[in-house]
Design a protein around this motif. Structure first.
Motif: not given
Length: 100
Positions: A55-59, A61-65, A69-73, A78-80
């Motif tokens: 749940a924390v990982g999904l949240l 990812a949803l907050v950062l999606w 401008e920050l999307r990418g490798p 960082s998320l992983c």
């Protein structure tokens, strides 16, 4: 990464409280007394741990999606890394708090 790690450490006591103490019983066999760990409580604690960290990982990812401008490798790494670090801290702090 740091926010996920701190959140993981904060969720350790939550997991410990939710999973409770693991119960140990002794079963009297034909010629001996055998220690018996209740497998159901252990499986339930693992399932609750999985629910919390997923749940924390999904949240996260949803907050950062929406931050295009920050999307990418770098965000993916960082998320992983933050998710793995936070999950490890949740497990570690949860066990120190007496649960899991």
């Amino acid at each position: 990464m740091l926010a996920l790690a701190v959140l993981g450490a904060a969720l350790g006591p939550v997991w410990a409280f939710w999973s409770g103490k693991q119960q140990r019983a002794f079963v009297l066999g034909p010629h001996a007394l055998y220690p018996y760990d209740e497998v159901e409580t252990m499986a339930a604690a693992d399932g609750r741990y999985l629910l919390i960290v997923a749940a924390v990982g999904l949240l996260a990812a949803l907050v950062l999606w929406p931050m295009r401008e920050l999307r990418g490798p770098v965000m993916l790494f960082s998320l992983c890394a933050g998710g793995l670090g936070g999950a490890a801290l949740t497990w570690w702090v949860g066990h120190l708090a007496g649960g899991g």
